[in-house]
Design an enzyme around this catalytic site. Structure first.
Site, mmCIF file in Angstrom:
data_model
loop_
_atom_site.group_PDB
_atom_site.id
_atom_site.type_symbol
_atom_site.label_atom_id
_atom_site.label_comp_id
_atom_site.label_asym_id
_atom_site.label_seq_id
_atom_site.Cartn_x
_atom_site.Cartn_y
_atom_site.Cartn_z
ATOM 1 N N LYS A 116 0.918 -1.271 -0.039
ATOM 2 C CA LYS A 116 0.053 -0.112 0.054
ATOM 3 C C LYS A 116 0.824 1.187 -0.043
ATOM 4 C CE LYS A 116 -3.809 -2.164 2.606
ATOM 5 N NZ LYS A 116 -4.854 -2.615 1.804
ATOM 6 N N GLU A 200 -2.915 6.691 8.060
ATOM 7 C CA GLU A 200 -3.727 7.464 7.284
ATOM 8 C C GLU A 200 -4.606 8.270 7.869
ATOM 9 O OE1 GLU A 200 -6.048 5.103 4.494
ATOM 10 O OE2 GLU A 200 -4.121 4.807 3.063
ATOM 11 N N HIS A 235 -13.631 -4.095 8.658
ATOM 12 C CA HIS A 235 -13.029 -3.583 7.345
ATOM 13 C C HIS A 235 -13.393 -4.572 6.165
ATOM 14 C CE1 HIS A 235 -11.428 -0.178 9.642
ATOM 15 N NE2 HIS A 235 -10.784 -1.082 10.401
ATOM 16 N N ARG A 297 -6.580 -8.242 -9.370
ATOM 17 C CA ARG A 297 -7.151 -9.781 -9.592
ATOM 18 C C ARG A 297 -8.736 -9.582 -9.889
ATOM 19 N NH1 ARG A 297 -9.961 -9.729 -4.427
ATOM 20 N NH2 ARG A 297 -8.481 -8.689 -2.927
HETATM 21 P P1 ADP Z 1 -12.162 -8.302 -1.461
HETATM 22 O O1 ADP Z 1 -12.405 -6.981 -1.392
HETATM 23 O O2 ADP Z 1 -12.244 -9.128 -2.798
HETATM 24 O O3 ADP Z 1 -13.193 -8.934 -0.471
HETATM 25 P P2 ADP Z 1 -9.879 -8.909 0.301
HETATM 26 O O4 ADP Z 1 -8.831 -8.533 0.196
HETATM 27 O O5 ADP Z 1 -10.967 -8.714 1.532
HETATM 28 O O6 ADP Z 1 -10.546 -8.583 -0.854
HETATM 29 O O7 ADP Z 1 -9.736 -10.575 0.027
HETATM 30 C C1 ADP Z 1 -10.040 -11.387 -1.153
HETATM 31 C C2 ADP Z 1 -11.080 -12.350 -0.424
HETATM 32 O O8 ADP Z 1 -10.255 -13.632 -0.412
HETATM 33 C C3 ADP Z 1 -11.879 -12.263 0.719
HETATM 34 O O9 ADP Z 1 -13.111 -12.872 0.921
HETATM 35 C C4 ADP Z 1 -10.867 -13.482 1.732
HETATM 36 O O10 ADP Z 1 -11.612 -13.900 2.845
HETATM 37 C C5 ADP Z 1 -10.285 -14.202 0.810
HETATM 38 N N1 ADP Z 1 -8.840 -14.462 1.099
HETATM 39 C C6 ADP Z 1 -8.029 -13.953 1.215
HETATM 40 N N2 ADP Z 1 -6.883 -14.629 1.412
HETATM 41 C C7 ADP Z 1 -7.169 -15.889 1.906
HETATM 42 C C8 ADP Z 1 -6.683 -16.799 1.862
HETATM 43 N N3 ADP Z 1 -5.395 -17.078 2.197
HETATM 44 N N4 ADP Z 1 -7.340 -18.139 2.159
HETATM 45 C C9 ADP Z 1 -8.756 -18.142 1.724
HETATM 46 N N5 ADP Z 1 -9.401 -17.029 1.422
HETATM 47 C C10 ADP Z 1 -8.661 -15.827 1.333
HETATM 48 P P1 ADP Z 2 -7.665 -4.195 2.647
HETATM 49 O O1 ADP Z 2 -6.406 -4.445 1.749
HETATM 50 O O2 ADP Z 2 -7.558 -4.737 3.848
HETATM 51 O O3 ADP Z 2 -8.875 -4.333 1.928
HETATM 52 P P2 ADP Z 2 -8.089 -1.187 2.429
HETATM 53 O O4 ADP Z 2 -7.055 -0.286 2.466
HETATM 54 O O5 ADP Z 2 -8.876 -1.554 1.203
HETATM 55 O O6 ADP Z 2 -7.496 -2.709 3.011
HETATM 56 O O7 ADP Z 2 -9.037 -0.884 3.503
HETATM 57 C C1 ADP Z 2 -10.273 -1.757 4.165
HETATM 58 C C2 ADP Z 2 -11.396 -0.869 4.630
HETATM 59 O O8 ADP Z 2 -11.010 -0.083 5.495
HETATM 60 C C3 ADP Z 2 -11.939 -0.053 3.571
HETATM 61 O O9 ADP Z 2 -12.836 -0.695 2.546
HETATM 62 C C4 ADP Z 2 -12.672 0.974 4.253
HETATM 63 O O10 ADP Z 2 -13.803 0.858 4.833
HETATM 64 C C5 ADP Z 2 -11.597 1.104 5.576
HETATM 65 N N1 ADP Z 2 -10.705 2.206 5.278
HETATM 66 C C6 ADP Z 2 -9.565 2.224 4.615
HETATM 67 N N2 ADP Z 2 -9.043 3.286 4.796
HETATM 68 C C7 ADP Z 2 -9.636 4.507 5.340
HETATM 69 C C8 ADP Z 2 -9.746 5.619 5.533
HETATM 70 N N3 ADP Z 2 -8.728 6.300 5.286
HETATM 71 N N4 ADP Z 2 -10.828 6.222 6.208
HETATM 72 C C9 ADP Z 2 -11.784 5.484 6.457
HETATM 73 N N5 ADP Z 2 -11.779 4.159 6.430
HETATM 74 C C10 ADP Z 2 -10.842 3.578 5.529
HETATM 75 MG MG MG Z 3 -9.507 -3.194 0.228
#
Ligand code: ADP
Ligand code: ADP
Ligand code: MG
Length: 652
Positions: A116, A200, A235, A297
């Protein structure tokens, strides 16, 4: 086009990829772990290869084994799905080195967007707005704390390698920063092997709005509209929809342009998602959104985009990986109606959404033209603690948002999951929540409405338990009748006449049961029309579904499950003792740390130990004031659900 695809994944996404691949005429190859030998994705594929034991690290994350399977199956491409190896640049490179096409972006784009901090730096250069904060190299706690202060509270600490909402902590006060940082770093280290974080600004009234992008190898890039994923817990997305409520065509174009610029800046190819955080206070507005991260992806929630555009995103992925041009230009992308997706999980909303594992005794989904169900399991399958406990995704498509939400809510009402607990009732309540329906919500919505949504302990559903008792009675009668036909002495049951229970006659019978582990007594009256069963005067429910197994009945009512079994009175002794001071593991997991010592005196609510499961930390706290009389586990131990962790003797 390709001839053979290996799907390096499991569950619903593996099944979903196989479906499109078959339609395109590809031969499909599944890989599976020992835990998945009978899984749906294995059955659906033309060919399947065992790649290792249940633990993902030794199977679905074992790049070398997957490449070996692909070679053995003569696959010319690998689709990674989401999760697992989908965002692993080294794996994409290994595929290329083995002469197998990776259905995804080039490793360089994954590397540019994978962390990130680096991604944010790249976006700043490409003039894509990013959330203010600190995303530099320095990691000393004191320095980060200063940066948090400069950024201004509330702030969000994020793992630079983060994903799935892990390694993230919101901090509201300077005094809380150190503890939060420690937690975020520990979770990040354990989930990603990388403890580094960034700081952030926490956007208040945040809306998560993301753009689906696609780019080809010929320099073209477009977006396929936005998705709103603001309904989240920890989140993590719970319900996603497209288009975003309150989105204007002008703002969509502005966000789309930023998303396409982001994709171009990293040399992107294939399907990707640019996630933005938008300031929802007073409605979405121009300039009120910032880049959070790019997911390089296919996304879990891609079906809502498919519903409103009429496209098959997996088909596009194959075409683009095969070197074809994007099938559409930006102005040819349509937006038809509204689509909403709900993620159905094996989890218990009444117990803090703890994953709920076990055999799926029953699993049934409704069907309909405006409803799509993507699943990777069938009745009889096991929800194991090894993988993400998602059971299915339900996607509704309607002319309007109202319509789509109604279709989805009804579909959830008519979904049957027995065995593990599910969030079906919770999701249906969300679809019907008045403020959400009115489009008034942000990412804090779920946490702010837990009680309204039924995600609090609700106590025993006695009407359901009574129905369960009645079903057991019917089941036992049939069993006894069948046994009597064979051999009258072969079977004994509390329903047998000689120990005081009778199946006929005018007497009131009393039947001890266990309902969700709680002791209860069912009163049975034999009426002409059949047995009438009550518990504490409450009659068996008429509006429920009962699923019987040999040792229990699962009653589903208003989206809740009540498991009813006969209680064997001889087992009533023992248990936890009167003090109730035994602290047990809420689920399968690993002991991260034990925070007290034997003999220590503790107060109610004090933290005792931390257990990690599904890469999330759960803190066990003292249920009462007392003294620690036993510590039954050590750091790094694996514990089973219900295992004794610590015993506390109550203060006199
Ligand atoms: P999305 O925005 O698509 O939910 P995430 O970063 O939350 O993106 O993760 C994608 C999905 O893949 C999630 O539903 C998470 O539970 C699943 N996931 C991520 N890593 C793994 C893992 N190592 N094994 C099984 N499922 C996973
Ligand atoms: P991940 O890789 O785990 O998906 P993200 O950076 O996409 O991480 O953040 C996951 C969630 O956390 C976002 O969907 C949002 O709801 C919340 N979030 C992330 N950054 C912020 C922010 N700066 N302020 C408020 N909520 C946030
Ligand atoms: Mg995200």
């Amino acid at each position: 086009m390709f001839k053979t695809v290996l799907i390096a994944n499991r569950g619903e996404i593996a099944c979903r990829v196989i479906r499109t691949a078959k339609r395109l005429g590809l031969r499909t190859v599944a890989v599976y772990s020992q835990a998945d030998a009978k899984a749906l994705h294995v059955t659906l594929a033309d060919e399947a290869h065992l790649i290792g034991p249940a633990a993902a690290a030794q199977s679905y994350l074992a790049a070398d084994k997957i490449i070996a399977a692909a070679k053995a199956a003569r696959a010319d491409c690998i689709h990674p799905g989401y999760g697992f190896l989908s965002e692993n640049a080294a794996f994409a490179q290994s595929c290329a080195d083995a002469g197998i096409a990776f259905i995804g972006p080039p490793p360089s784009a994954m590397l540019a967007m994978g962390l990130k901090d680096r991604a944010k730096a790249l976006m700043e250069k490409a003039n894509v707005p990013v959330v203010p904060g600190y995303h530099g190299e320095r990691q000393e706690p004191k320095f980060l704390k200063e940066k948090a202060y400069e950024t201004g509270y509330p702030v969000l600490i994020k793992a630079v390698a983060g994903g799935g909402g892990k390694g993230m902590r919101r901090v509201d006060r300077h005094a809380d920063f150190d503890t939060a940082l420690e937690g975020a770093q520990r979770e990040a280290q354990s989930a990603f092997g990388d403890a580094r974080v960034l700081i952030e600004k926490y956007i208040t009234a945040p809306r998560h709005i993301e753009m689906q992008v696609f780019a080809d190898t010929h320099g073209n890039a477009i977006h396929l509209n936005e998705r709103d994923c603001s309904l989240q817990r920890r989140h993590q997305k719970v319900i996603e929809e497209a288009p975003a409520p309150g989105m204007s065509a002008v703002l969509r174009a502005e966000m789309g342009e930023a998303a396409v610029a982001a994709a171009k800046a990293c040399g992107y190819v294939g399907a990707g998602t640019i996630e933005f955080i938008a300031d929802g206070a007073g409605g979405l507005k121009s300039g009120g959104f910032w880049f959070m991260e790019m997911n390089t992806r296919l996304q879990v929630e891609h079906p809502v985009t498919e519903a409103i555009t009429g496209l098959d995103l997996v088909e596009w992925q194959f075409q683009i990986a095969a070197g074809e041009k994007l099938p559409l230009k930006q102005d040819q992308v349509t937006l038809d109606g509204h689509a909403v997706e709900a993620r159905l999980y094996a989890e218990d909303p009444e117990r803090g959404f703890l994953p709920s594992t076990g055999k799926l005794i029953a699993l049934k989904f409704p069907s309909g033209e405006d409803l799509r169900v993507d699943t990777g399991v069938t009745a009889g399958d096991e929800v194991t603690p090894f993988y993400d406990p998602m059971i299915a995704k339900l996607i509704a498509h309607g002319k309007t948002r109202e319509q789509a939400l109604s279709v989805l809510a009804n579909a959830l009402d008519n979904t049957i999951v027995a065995g593990p607990r599910s969030n079906a009732g919770f999701l249906a309540a969300l679809c019907r929540a008045p403020h959400f329906r009115a489009g008034e919500f942000d990412t804090g919505f779920i946490d702010g409405h837990l009680a309204d949504l039924g995600a609090v302990p609700q106590g025993l559903d006695k009407a359901a338990a009574a129905l369960g008792a009645r079903e057991i009675l019917a089941h036992e009668r049939a069993r006894i009748a069948a046994a009597a036909e064979r051999d009258a002495d072969a079977i004994r049951s509390p329903w047998d006449a000689d120990d005081g229970f009778q199946l006929s006659g005018p007497r009131r019978q009393i039947v001890p049961i266990l309902a969700d582990g709680e002791k209860a007594v069912a009163h049975v009256m034999q009426e002409r029309s059949g047995p009438v069963v009550t518990i504490d005067g409450i009659t068996a429910a008429g509006d429920a579904v009962a699923v019987a197994t040999d040792d229990a009945v699962y009653v589903l009512r208003h989206g809740r499950q009540t498991r009813v079994a006969l209680r064997d009175l001889s087992l009533d002794e023992g248990g936890d003792g009167a003090g109730g001071g035994t602290v047990r593991a809420p689920m399968h997991g690993k002991v991260l740390s034990v925070l007290v010592e034997e003999g220590a005196s503790v107060t109610r609510g004090q933290r005792l130990a931390i257990i990690e499961a599904m890469k999330m930390e759960h803190t066990l706290v003292a249920p009462l004031d007392g003294t620690v009389s036993e510590i039954a586990v050590a750091k790094d131990d694996q514990v089973a659900e219900g295992a004794k962790v610590i015993v506390i003797v109550a203060d006199p």
